[in-house]
Design a protein around this motif. Structure first.
Motif, short mmCIF file in Angstrom:
data_model
loop_
_atom_site.label_atom_id
_atom_site.label_comp_id
_atom_site.label_asym_id
_atom_site.label_seq_id
_atom_site.Cartn_x
_atom_site.Cartn_y
_atom_site.Cartn_z
N GLN A 72 0.82 -1.20 0.00
CA GLN A 72 0.00 0.00 0.00
C GLN A 72 0.86 1.26 0.00
OE1 GLN A 72 -3.51 0.15 -0.04
NE2 GLN A 72 -3.21 2.35 -0.34
N THR A 73 1.93 1.26 0.81
CA THR A 73 2.72 2.49 0.96
C THR A 73 3.78 2.67 -0.11
OG1 THR A 73 4.21 1.34 2.51
CG2 THR A 73 2.35 2.57 3.46
N GLU A 74 4.27 1.57 -0.67
CA GLU A 74 5.27 1.69 -1.73
C GLU A 74 5.03 0.64 -2.82
OE1 GLU A 74 9.34 0.37 -0.36
OE2 GLU A 74 8.52 0.97 1.59
N PRO A 75 3.92 0.77 -3.53
CA PRO A 75 3.60 -0.23 -4.56
C PRO A 75 4.64 -0.32 -5.66
CG PRO A 75 2.18 1.71 -4.75
CD PRO A 75 2.89 1.82 -3.44
N GLU A 76 5.31 0.80 -5.92
CA GLU A 76 6.30 0.81 -6.99
C GLU A 76 7.47 -0.13 -6.69
OE1 GLU A 76 7.54 3.66 -3.89
OE2 GLU A 76 5.63 3.30 -4.92
#
Length: 424
Positions: A72-76
C-alpha cells in the motif's frame, strides 16, 4: 494446488491472510502465492522482497500476488520486481470481488498490474466472518482498522487509513462463531484497538465491547488483547481487568520510549509518568498481570541520558515481554527528516535493551518454577500460559487443548512443563 499465503507483521495481518486464503480458494484460484507484507520497518520490507525472490525460485509455476501495508505504501517497489504478477492495496484485499470466480477475478491477466487506491478514502470496516485460522490454536478477531494518530516515526496510517470500528454486534457474532467451532481463546486485534468505537453510534469504548463479548459468549474461556495504548484505556476496561478472570493477565503496551522529550518528538500522547502510573494501577487491580511493551532504540535526537530513561523504564513499569525495534527511517515520515542517531549507536542501544529485557524475562520465568499453570497447547510442543509466557510441553498434546501443567524449569525463554498434564 492450494492457495499459499505468506504473512509478515502483526496479528491483524495473520487474520487478514486467512480471509484472503479462504476467498481465493472459494473463487477457485490455483497456483497462487499471496504475500501479505508489513511496512512497520525498512527491514520488514526488505524481508518481503527477499521472500518473493525465494518463492519465485522455489515455485516458478505459481503467480505471486503482493498485498499488505508495504504494498500500500510503496507499490512501486514491488511492481518493479519481475517475480510479482500483481500488487493490490489494503482497501480491496478482503473484498470477495477482488478474487471473484475462477476466470473472472480482478486478478486475471487482463486487469491492471497495480491496483492500489487511496486508503484514506475508507470510512468503514467489518469483521471478516471466518470459521477458523489455519494451523492456529487461538482465533483472531479484528475489531478495528486504521489509525487517526500521526506518530512521527510511523508509516502505518498511510498503509491502513484512518481509524474505523466494527459494529459490536458483528464482533460478538464472530466470537460466538469461533467459540462454537472449538476455539478456547480469542485474541482481539486491530491497528489501534483502544481507539475502538469513536466512529460508532453512541461512541462505545473498548471496555464496553469486551463487556458485551464476555456477557453474550459465556462459553469463551480466554479473551486476550493485542497491543494497546495505555493512555486510552477506559474505566470499563479497567473494571474487566480487575474483575473478570477470562480476560488474560497480559497487556502489551505501545510505549516506544521512556523519555519525555523523545515521546514529545514522537508525537505520543503519554508521558513517562503516565506509563508508570498505568502499570501500577493495572497491577494493583490484577496482581498477576504481566506487561509486554514495544520500545524503539535510537530514535532521532536520542542521547545517552534519554536512552537511559528508556532502559530504566523496564524496571519502573515492571516489563516482562519486550519487543525492541532499532529505529529505521521510513520515507514520508517526519522522523526521517530529524537528526539521525549513528547506526552503530542504534545497534548497541538495541542490544542493551534486549539484554535487559532478557534478564527481566528470566526473572519472571524463575518465579514460575514449582507452580501449576493453565496452558493452551499449540503446535510443535509449545503452549501458552495465561500471561502469554511460552511453555515447552513435556509430551505431545493436541493443539487447542487446555491443561494444568506443573512447571519444573526454563531455558531462559520458555518455561518447561512436567511430562504430561496433571488434569484437564
Amino acid at each position: 494446488m492450494t492457495v499459499e499465503v505468506v504473512t509478515f507483521g502483526c496479528r491483524l495481518n495473520t487474520h487478514e491472510s486467512e480471509v484472503m486464503r479462504v476467498l481465493a480458494q472459494q473463487a477457485g484460484e490455483q497456483d497462487l502465492v499471496i504475500v501479505n507484507s508489513c511496512a512497520v520497518t525498512a527491514e520488514a520490507v526488505k524481508q518481503a522482497r527477499q521472500t518473493i525472490r525465494r518463492l519465485s525460485r522455489d515455485r516458478p509455476e505459481r503467480r505471486i500476488i503482493v498485498t499488505g501495508c508495504a504494498a500500500q505504501t510503496e507499490p512501486e517497489t514491488f511492481a518493479a520486481m519481475p517475480e510479482v504478477a500483481q500488487v493490490i492495496g489494503n482497501d480491496i484485499k478482503l473484498v470477495a470481488a477482488t478474487w471473484g470466480q475462477a476466470g473472472t477475478s480482478l486478478l486475471a491477466p487482463r486487469t491492471e498490474r497495480v491496483r492500489v487506491n487511496d486508503i484514506m478514502a475508507l470510512r468503514e470496516t467489518a469483521p471478516q466472518m471466518i470459521d477458523a485460522i489455519e494451523g492456529r490454536a487461538r482465533a483472531i478477531v479484528q475489531v478495528q482498522n486504521g489509525c487517526d494518530h500521526r506518530c512521527t516515526f510511523c508509516i502505518i496510517p498511510y498503509g491502513r487509513g484512518n481509524s474505523r470500528s466494527a459494529a459490536m454486534g458483528d464482533v460478538v457474532e464472530q466470537v460466538k462463531r469461533l467459540v462454537g467451532n472449538g476455539y478456547r481463546e480469542i485474541v482481539i486485534t486491530g491497528v489501534d484497538i483502544t481507539s475502538y468505537g469513536h466512529d460508532l453510534p453512541g461512541q462505545p469504548r473498548l471496555g464496553r465491547l469486551l463487556q458485551q463479548i464476555l456477557r453474550h459468549v459465556p462459553d469463551l474461556e480466554r479473551l486476550r488483547l493485542s497491543s494497546i495504548d495505555s493512555i486510552e484505556v477506559d474505566d470499563e476496561l479497567m473494571e474487566i481487568i480487575a474483575g473478570d478472570r477470562r480476560l488474560m493477565p497480559h497487556l502489551h503496551l505501545s510505549l516506544q520510549s521512556g523519555d519525555d522529550m523523545i515521546l514529545k518528538r514522537m508525537k505520543r500522547r503519554h508521558g513517562r509518568d503516565d506509563a508508570i502510573r498505568f502499570c501500577e494501577s493495572a497491577r494493583k487491580a490484577r496482581p498477576d498481570i504481566v506487561f509486554g511493551a514495544d520500545i524503539i532504540a535510537g530514535f532521532p535526537t536520542e542521547d545517552d541520558m534519554m536512552f537511559g530513561h528508556s532502559l530504566r523504564l523496564l524496571e519502573e513499569c515492571g516489563l516482562t515481554h519486550l519487543h525492541v525495534f532499532p529505529y529505521s527511517p521510513r520515507r514520508g515520515t517526519p522522523a526521517a527528516r530529524m537528526p539521525q542517531v549513528a547506526p552503530d549507536v542504534i545497534k548497541e542501544r538495541a542490544r542493551q535493551l534486549r539484554m535487559a529485557g532478557a534478564a527481566r524475562l528470566a526473572s519472571h520465568l524463575d518465579r514460575q518454577i514449582g507452580r501449576e499453570l493453565s496452558v493452551l497447547s499449540e503446535r510443535d510442543g509449545i503452549g501458552r500460559a495465561e500471561d502469554f509466557t511460552p511453555v515447552r510441553l513435556g509430551c505431545a498434546l493436541p493443539p487447542g487443548e487446555m491443561h494444568r501443567l506443573a512447571i519444573i524449569g526454563h531455558d531462559g525463554q520458555k518455561l518447561m512443563a512436567h511430562q504430561g498434564p496433571l488434569h484437564g
